[in-house]
Each structure stands twice: as structure tokens, then as C-alpha cells.
Design a protein around this motif. Structure first.
Motif, PDB file in Angstrom:
ATOM      1  N   TYR A 124     -34.992 -16.325   2.712  1.00 18.42           N
ATOM      2  CA  TYR A 124     -34.893 -16.555   4.154  1.00 18.42           C
ATOM      3  C   TYR A 124     -34.567 -18.022   4.404  1.00 18.42           C
ATOM      4  O   TYR A 124     -35.021 -18.901   3.676  1.00 18.42           O
ATOM      5  CB  TYR A 124     -36.215 -16.220   4.863  1.00 18.42           C
ATOM      6  CG  TYR A 124     -36.649 -14.787   4.685  1.00 18.42           C
ATOM      7  CD1 TYR A 124     -37.418 -14.415   3.596  1.00 18.42           C
ATOM      8  CD2 TYR A 124     -36.287 -13.803   5.602  1.00 18.42           C
ATOM      9  CE1 TYR A 124     -37.821 -13.101   3.416  1.00 18.42           C
ATOM     10  CE2 TYR A 124     -36.685 -12.476   5.430  1.00 18.42           C
ATOM     11  CZ  TYR A 124     -37.441 -12.143   4.327  1.00 18.42           C
ATOM     12  OH  TYR A 124     -37.830 -10.835   4.158  1.00 18.42           O
ATOM     13  N   GLN A 155     -34.879 -20.985   7.335  1.00 23.44           N
ATOM     14  CA  GLN A 155     -35.560 -21.323   8.584  1.00 23.44           C
ATOM     15  C   GLN A 155     -35.148 -22.712   9.043  1.00 23.44           C
ATOM     16  O   GLN A 155     -35.414 -23.703   8.365  1.00 23.44           O
ATOM     17  CB  GLN A 155     -37.082 -21.242   8.453  1.00 23.44           C
ATOM     18  CG  GLN A 155     -37.789 -21.386   9.798  1.00 23.44           C
ATOM     19  CD  GLN A 155     -39.286 -21.216   9.716  1.00 23.44           C
ATOM     20  OE1 GLN A 155     -39.912 -21.585   8.724  1.00 23.44           O
ATOM     21  NE2 GLN A 155     -39.891 -20.649  10.768  1.00 23.44           N
ATOM     22  N   LEU A 170     -37.122 -22.466  14.782  1.00 25.99           N
ATOM     23  CA  LEU A 170     -36.595 -21.108  14.869  1.00 25.99           C
ATOM     24  C   LEU A 170     -37.335 -20.164  13.933  1.00 25.99           C
ATOM     25  O   LEU A 170     -38.010 -20.597  13.004  1.00 25.99           O
ATOM     26  CB  LEU A 170     -35.108 -21.088  14.533  1.00 25.99           C
ATOM     27  CG  LEU A 170     -34.184 -21.887  15.458  1.00 25.99           C
ATOM     28  CD1 LEU A 170     -32.739 -21.745  15.012  1.00 25.99           C
ATOM     29  CD2 LEU A 170     -34.356 -21.471  16.910  1.00 25.99           C
ATOM     30  N   ALA A 171     -37.160 -18.870  14.187  1.00 26.79           N
ATOM     31  CA  ALA A 171     -37.722 -17.864  13.307  1.00 26.79           C
ATOM     32  C   ALA A 171     -36.930 -17.818  12.002  1.00 26.79           C
ATOM     33  O   ALA A 171     -35.757 -18.217  11.954  1.00 26.79           O
ATOM     34  CB  ALA A 171     -37.686 -16.500  13.985  1.00 26.79           C
ATOM     35  N   PRO A 172     -37.539 -17.348  10.941  1.00 29.67           N
ATOM     36  CA  PRO A 172     -36.793 -17.172   9.692  1.00 29.67           C
ATOM     37  C   PRO A 172     -35.642 -16.189   9.883  1.00 29.67           C
ATOM     38  O   PRO A 172     -35.674 -15.314  10.754  1.00 29.67           O
ATOM     39  CB  PRO A 172     -37.847 -16.606   8.739  1.00 29.67           C
ATOM     40  CG  PRO A 172     -39.157 -17.060   9.298  1.00 29.67           C
ATOM     41  CD  PRO A 172     -38.962 -17.035  10.780  1.00 29.67           C
ATOM     42  N   LEU A 210     -33.032 -13.682   7.520  1.00 32.39           N
ATOM     43  CA  LEU A 210     -32.780 -13.089   6.211  1.00 32.39           C
ATOM     44  C   LEU A 210     -31.403 -13.517   5.701  1.00 32.39           C
ATOM     45  O   LEU A 210     -30.401 -13.362   6.407  1.00 32.39           O
ATOM     46  CB  LEU A 210     -32.867 -11.570   6.297  1.00 32.39           C
ATOM     47  CG  LEU A 210     -32.602 -10.791   5.006  1.00 32.39           C
ATOM     48  CD1 LEU A 210     -33.658 -11.104   3.947  1.00 32.39           C
ATOM     49  CD2 LEU A 210     -32.564  -9.286   5.293  1.00 32.39           C
ATOM     50  N   TYR A 262     -37.081 -19.956   1.981  1.00 39.10           N
ATOM     51  CA  TYR A 262     -38.249 -19.311   1.389  1.00 39.10           C
ATOM     52  C   TYR A 262     -37.813 -18.086   0.598  1.00 39.10           C
ATOM     53  O   TYR A 262     -36.973 -17.307   1.074  1.00 39.10           O
ATOM     54  CB  TYR A 262     -39.221 -18.840   2.465  1.00 39.10           C
ATOM     55  CG  TYR A 262     -39.854 -19.942   3.283  1.00 39.10           C
ATOM     56  CD1 TYR A 262     -39.296 -20.352   4.488  1.00 39.10           C
ATOM     57  CD2 TYR A 262     -41.023 -20.570   2.851  1.00 39.10           C
ATOM     58  CE1 TYR A 262     -39.879 -21.355   5.256  1.00 39.10           C
ATOM     59  CE2 TYR A 262     -41.613 -21.568   3.599  1.00 39.10           C
ATOM     60  CZ  TYR A 262     -41.036 -21.954   4.802  1.00 39.10           C
ATOM     61  OH  TYR A 262     -41.617 -22.958   5.539  1.00 39.10           O
TER      62      TYR A 262
END
Lengths: 108, 124
Positions: free
Chosen positions: A37, A39, A43-45, A47, A88
Motif C-alpha cells: 500500500y 500512503q 490520505l488513506a492508504p 492498494l 506498507y
């Protein structure tokens, strides 16, 4: 519990360069059920890679994933300005699902 | 489009409970698991658990057992996370996220759709 260890913690790279991030697992990840992921700050992660080597929808082909068992990599072939972020890895082979601690890709 | 819309930020006292909602739209709600992931300020991602939209027993991370509850409401296509006995180290952004693969595939999937997150602050 599968522990994921990412390296390096931080890497400084110039735009246009290539970078490879690593993710090591404490035990084999069944069927390569491993994701990456991205990020960006605030912000949100998002994919990037699933099942170790498949690009998610909308992810450019400069991103590639590889590996199996306990050793996985994410390579960005030519860094663009929007690629500077934290990455991540995550395993979803067995509960509890676990994340690595992240690798920050900084602009040199 | 496929999206998960989360409830707004919360400020709670230590010992209180908080309930965060996540409303799905743009896809068949019953067909995909929903996970909850949290992120403390400046820290990494932490998986909390997963719930089936149609019921059944959620799976929670060991460290949260007894303190979190995940529920769903198929009428409103919503998923809820309740965290009780809040502590200062529960201060975090809480994300809901959908699995990439359908439940019927009977294989695990990565998380391909994420909510924007709900900031929960625990402070006296």
C-alpha cells in the motif's frame, strides 16, 4: 502471528531513479497473499500490489512486486513526484492480518 | 462509484466508548468483507479485525478482544466499530476497508477500497 519487517525505514531517491523496497516475513506467507500500500500524507492508504505481484487497478506499470515465501519486494522503476510516500506491506494469509512498519520514500 | 463513507471526528474522555460508522455504496454490500485498520498519529497501520456484512462472528485482533465490537446493518449497507474503555493510546484515525475479492471466492483478499478515515481523540 506473522511479523513483517520492512527495510530500509527511509530511503532518499531522486525523481527518475529506481528504488526497491523489501518486506521480510517471520514465516512463509501462504500463496503469496501479500500486498503493498502507498500512503501519502493525510490520505488513506491505497492498494498498489496484491498477491505479491499483481498491480491494482489504476496503478502504473512502473510499480512491480515480486518474491514469495518470506521475502518480498516492491520496485518503482522511475520515480515520479507523486510516488514519494510511505509504503506498507501487509500479509493476509492468516489472521491476524499484519502490516510492516512502513518504508518512507523521500525526495533526495 | 464504489465508496466507503465514514462518520465524522470524535473527541472522547478516557473510559468512554466510541462508535464509528462506515457506509458502503456502489457495489453489492453483502458480497465483500469489511476490515477495520487504525493508525495512531505518526505511526504505522494496525489491523483490528474483519466482519462479514451478512453476520457471523467477526475476527478480532487478539489485543482488542473484549474491547471492540464490529456489527453490520444490511438495510443501510453500513458497518460499525465500537471501541469501549477508551485510553489515550486509542487516539488514532480509524479506517474501514473492503476486501478486493468477493466472499464467494473463498480466498483472502487485499484491501482495495478504503474510507477516508475517522479521527478519534481520547483526552481528559
Amino acid at each position: 502471528e506473522i511479523v513483517l519487517t520492512q527495510s530500509p525505514a527511509t530511503v532518499s531517491v531522486s525523481p527518475g531513479e529506481r528504488v526497491t523496497l523489501s518486506c521480510g516475513a517471520s514465516q512463509s506467507v501462504t500463496a503469496s497473499y501479500l500486498a503493498w500500500y502507498q500512503q501519502r500524507p493525510g490520505l488513506a492508504p491505497r492498494l498498489v500490489i496484491y498477491d505479491a505481484s499483481n498491480r491494482a487497478t489504476g496503478i502504473p506499470d512502473r510499480f512491480s512486486g515480486g518474491g514469495s515465501g518470506t521475502d518480498f519486494t516492491l520496485t518503482i522503476s522511475r520515480l515520479e513526484p507523486e510516488d514519494f510516500a510511505v509504503y506498507y506491506c501487509q500479509q493476509y494469509a492468516s489472521a491476524p492480518w499484519t502490516f510492516g512498519q512502513g518504508t518512507r520514500v523521500d525526495i533526495k | 462509484q464504489v465508496q466507503l463513507v465514514q462518520s465524522g471526528a470524535e473527541v472522547k474522555r478516557p473510559g468512554a466508548s466510541v462508535r464509528v460508522s462506515c457506509k458502503a455504496s456502489g457495489y453489492p454490500f453483502n458480497n465483500y468483507y469489511i476490515h477495520w485498520v487504525r493508525q495512531a498519529p505518526g505511526q504505522g497501520l494496525e489491523w483490528m479485525g474483519v466482519v462479514s456484512p451478512t453476520g457471523g462472528s467477526p475476527i478480532y485482533a487478539q489485543r482488542f478482544l473484549g474491547r471492540i465490537t464490529m456489527t453490520t446493518d444490511t438495510r443501510t449497507s453500513s458497518v460499525y466499530l465500537e471501541v469501549s474503555s477508551l485510553r489515550s493510546d486509542d487516539t488514532a484515525t480509524y479506517y474501514c476497508a473492503r476486501t478486493l475479492v468477493m466472499i464467494s471466492a473463498v480466498i483472502p483478499g487485499a484491501l482495495d477500497v478504503w474510507g477516508l478515515g475517522t479521527r478519534v481523540t481520547v483526552s481528559s
